[in-house]
Enzyme design. Structure first.
Site, PDB file in Angstrom:
ATOM      1  N   THR A   1       4.909 -12.497  15.089  1.00 11.80           N
ATOM      2  CA  THR A   1       6.055 -11.905  16.057  1.00 11.80           C
ATOM      3  C   THR A   1       5.909 -12.457  17.324  1.00 11.80           C
ATOM      4  O   THR A   1       5.163 -13.046  17.712  1.00 11.80           O
ATOM      5  CB  THR A   1       5.840 -10.275  16.027  1.00 11.80           C
ATOM      6  N   ASP A   2       7.217 -12.675  18.135  1.00 11.08           N
ATOM      7  CA  ASP A   2       7.193 -13.160  19.439  1.00 11.08           C
ATOM      8  C   ASP A   2       6.077 -12.126  20.221  1.00 11.08           C
ATOM      9  O   ASP A   2       5.937 -12.609  21.666  1.00 11.08           O
ATOM     10  CB  ASP A   2       8.678 -13.480  20.113  1.00 11.08           C
ATOM     11  N   GLU A   3       5.983 -11.147  19.974  1.00 12.51           N
ATOM     12  CA  GLU A   3       5.226 -10.184  20.795  1.00 12.51           C
ATOM     13  C   GLU A   3       4.027 -10.901  21.057  1.00 12.51           C
ATOM     14  O   GLU A   3       3.041 -10.242  22.254  1.00 12.51           O
ATOM     15  CB  GLU A   3       5.205  -8.777  20.135  1.00 12.51           C
TER      16      GLU A   3
ATOM     17  N   THR B   1      -5.653  -3.604   8.865  1.00 15.32           N
ATOM     18  CA  THR B   1      -4.518  -4.092   7.834  1.00 15.32           C
ATOM     19  C   THR B   1      -4.228  -5.351   8.472  1.00 15.32           C
ATOM     20  O   THR B   1      -4.137  -6.528   7.805  1.00 15.32           O
ATOM     21  CB  THR B   1      -3.388  -3.355   7.905  1.00 15.32           C
TER      22      THR B   1
ATOM     23  N   ARG C   1      15.409  -7.156  25.129  1.00 13.25           N
ATOM     24  CA  ARG C   1      14.712  -7.745  23.723  1.00 13.25           C
ATOM     25  C   ARG C   1      15.923  -8.819  23.215  1.00 13.25           C
ATOM     26  O   ARG C   1      17.124  -8.520  23.727  1.00 13.25           O
ATOM     27  CB  ARG C   1      14.558  -6.400  22.790  1.00 13.25           C
TER      28      ARG C   1
ATOM     29  N   LYS D   1      -1.646  -8.785  15.882  1.00 13.17           N
ATOM     30  CA  LYS D   1      -1.016 -10.098  15.505  1.00 13.17           C
ATOM     31  C   LYS D   1      -1.277 -11.286  16.015  1.00 13.17           C
ATOM     32  O   LYS D   1      -1.735 -12.069  15.218  1.00 13.17           O
ATOM     33  CB  LYS D   1       0.641  -9.732  15.648  1.00 13.17           C
TER      34      LYS D   1
ATOM     35  N   LYS E   1       0.695  -1.267  -0.116  1.00 14.43           N
ATOM     36  CA  LYS E   1      -0.077  -0.010   0.009  1.00 14.43           C
ATOM     37  C   LYS E   1       0.950   1.249  -0.019  1.00 14.43           C
ATOM     38  O   LYS E   1       0.364   2.329  -0.330  1.00 14.43           O
ATOM     39  CB  LYS E   1      -0.897   0.039   1.179  1.00 14.43           C
ATOM     40  N   LEU E   2       2.279   1.129   0.505  1.00  9.61           N
ATOM     41  CA  LEU E   2       3.018   2.302   0.341  1.00  9.61           C
ATOM     42  C   LEU E   2       2.433   3.224   1.613  1.00  9.61           C
ATOM     43  O   LEU E   2       2.153   4.451   1.375  1.00  9.61           O
ATOM     44  CB  LEU E   2       3.334   2.970  -0.781  1.00  9.61           C
TER      45      LEU E   2
ATOM     46  N   ALA F   1       2.741  -7.566   5.055  1.00 12.91           N
ATOM     47  CA  ALA F   1       2.155  -6.214   5.046  1.00 12.91           C
ATOM     48  C   ALA F   1       1.770  -6.120   6.581  1.00 12.91           C
ATOM     49  O   ALA F   1       0.865  -7.123   6.940  1.00 12.91           O
ATOM     50  CB  ALA F   1       1.062  -6.280   4.197  1.00 12.91           C
TER      51      ALA F   1
ATOM     52  N   TYR G   1      -0.779  -3.433  19.211  1.00 11.41           N
ATOM     53  CA  TYR G   1      -0.094  -4.121  18.013  1.00 11.41           C
ATOM     54  C   TYR G   1       0.033  -5.595  18.013  1.00 11.41           C
ATOM     55  O   TYR G   1      -0.151  -6.308  17.321  1.00 11.41           O
ATOM     56  CB  TYR G   1       1.409  -3.456  17.848  1.00 11.41           C
TER      57      TYR G   1
ATOM     58  N   LEU H   1      13.730   0.862  17.646  1.00 19.54           N
ATOM     59  CA  LEU H   1      14.857   1.467  18.733  1.00 19.54           C
ATOM     60  C   LEU H   1      16.363   1.866  18.109  1.00 19.54           C
ATOM     61  O   LEU H   1      16.971   2.773  18.098  1.00 19.54           O
ATOM     62  CB  LEU H   1      14.981   0.458  19.780  1.00 19.54           C
TER      63      LEU H   1
ATOM     64  N   ASP I   1       7.872   6.137  30.661  1.00 17.89           N
ATOM     65  CA  ASP I   1       7.806   4.573  30.158  1.00 17.89           C
ATOM     66  C   ASP I   1       6.678   4.422  29.284  1.00 17.89           C
ATOM     67  O   ASP I   1       5.406   4.947  29.054  1.00 17.89           O
ATOM     68  CB  ASP I   1       7.733   3.622  31.376  1.00 17.89           C
TER      69      ASP I   1
END
Ligand code: NAD
Ligand code: TYD
Length: 335
Positions: A125-127, A100, A214, A154, A34-35, A82, A150, A190, A271
């Site tokens: 992701t591991d998240e 998305t 991390r 996922k 989608k840019l 994506a 997020y 980061l 934080d």
């Protein structure tokens, strides 16, 4: 010929993955992206005139347009990158993440089923596992416990993929990787944010005390991990991918500053909300089944990455557009 459809190929990991698979001469790549602010077609300029590569500026949520692409060509393997990918942006506003990451993934599953793709690789992701205390590590059997919008989006998309596997015998595989770094990463994450700020002479915002941990993986290792899952992994399975490089944020930032030869001005800022304390990955399953392990340690990976950014300040300046400046103000200069 193996014909890939890659989504999100103009982003950080997607563009590195396309460079990797275009190295195989019996491969074609169709990239749909989608840019958004994070997508940059300049990352793949080298393939502009390559007949094995094609690019479509399309939103994965736009099912009709995606179908037109599937109709016009043979697709063997879908590799789905994506996504809206940044935790801090998901805290500012979550709706695009649901659109998305959840709706877009389901739409892509539906089209991929209609056109009977051989494989669908869902890059996750591991998240999705949340945070884990020492000395624990996430395995593929760990409970899903996402803490940020997020990560929740996922995890939701992972569940939609798993549901398609169980319900429709959909030939999908899920990869869950730890924090990536390397060339072409947007400077909101980061490592590139710290490098970019040092190059600009700005202070370095560290959330909380900087004690969060991390597990960092060089992007080339992640791309090879995904490829090993495509070629050797079993359909319907989940594979963790990790970097074997756990480090506290504050120690990592000092390493970056040392490499750039500066004494950093560190700014300990408020934080992140629901900030996951530690991510740590057990990647023994992919090692055993797919004969994969990370090759590039943090020292070498950081050196490569930092020198890439130093040599590509033009790239960095271009992506630090008005959008970036607005985001940076909203994220770091809020009272
Ligand atoms: P990125 O933000 O750099 O790139 C995302 C790409 O997706 C961009 O090119 C963007 O334009 C495109 N995109 C976004 N919304 C779209 C839509 N609706 N339709 C089509 N294209 C769209 O992300 P990244 O860091 O390269 O991550 C890629 C994938 O890997 C994501 O699914 C992410 O969850 C996963 N992942 C990332 C990391 C990491 O450390 N960066 C770690 C593990 C997994
Ligand atoms: P990030 O690169 O956003 O990846 P993720 O949140 O997906 O792990 O952040 C990595 C770690 O660095 C995380 O603990 C948050 C922290 N961090 C900061 O301290 N300051 C920053 O400006 C950013 C972007 C991240």
């Amino acid at each position: 010929m193996t014909n890939y459809l890659v989504t999100g190929g103009c982003g950080f990991i997607g563009s590195n993955f396309i460079k990797f698979i275009m190295g195989f001469s019996d491969t074609t790549v169709c990239n749909i992206d989608k840019l958004t602010y994070a997508g940059n077609p300049l990352n793949l300029l080298e393939f502009e005139n390559d007949e094995r590569y094609s690019f479509y500026r399309v939103d994965i949520c736009d099912k009709k347009k995606v179908e037109t692409i599937f109709k016009s060509r043979k697709i063997d393997i879908v590799v789905h990158f994506a996504a809206e990918s940044h935790v801090d942006r998901s805290i500012l506003s979550g709706i695009e993440f649901v659109k998305t990451n959840v709706e877009g993934t389901q739409s892509l599953i539906d089209v991929s089923r209609d056109y009977s793709v051989q494989q669908f690789i869902h890059v996750s992701t591991d998240e999705v596992y949340g945070s884990i205390k020492e000395p624990g590590k996430f395995t593929e059997k760990s409970e899903l416990h996402p803490n940020s919008p997020y990560a929740a989006s996922k995890a939701s998309s992972d569940l939609m993929v798993l549901a398609a596997i169980r319900t429709h015998d959909f030939p999908a595989k899920i990869t869950r990787c730890s924090n990536n770094y390397g060339p072409f990463q947007y400077p909101e994450k980061l490592i590139p944010l710290m490098v970019s700020n040092i190059l600009e002479g700005k202070s370095l915002p560290i959330y909380g005390t900087g004690a969060n941990i991390r597990d960092w993986i060089y992007v080339d290792d992640h791309c090879e991990g995904i490829y090993s899952v495509i070629t050797k992994g079993r359909a319907g399975e989940v594979y963790n991918i990790g970097g074997r490089s756990e480090i506290k944020n504050i120690d990592l930032v000092h390493k970056i500053a040392d490499e750039l030869g500066v004494v950093p001005t560190i700014d300990f800022v408020k934080d992140r909300l629901a900030h996951d304390e530690r991510y740590a990955i057990d990647f023994s399953k992919i090692s055993k089944e797919c004969d994969w392990h990370p090759n590039i340690g943090l020292e070498r990976g950081l050196k490569n990455t930092i020198s890439w950014y130093e040599n590509n300040t033009g790239w960095l300046d271009k992506v630090k557009s008005n959008e970036y400046i607005t985001y940076y103000k909203a994220q770091y200069e809020k009272s």
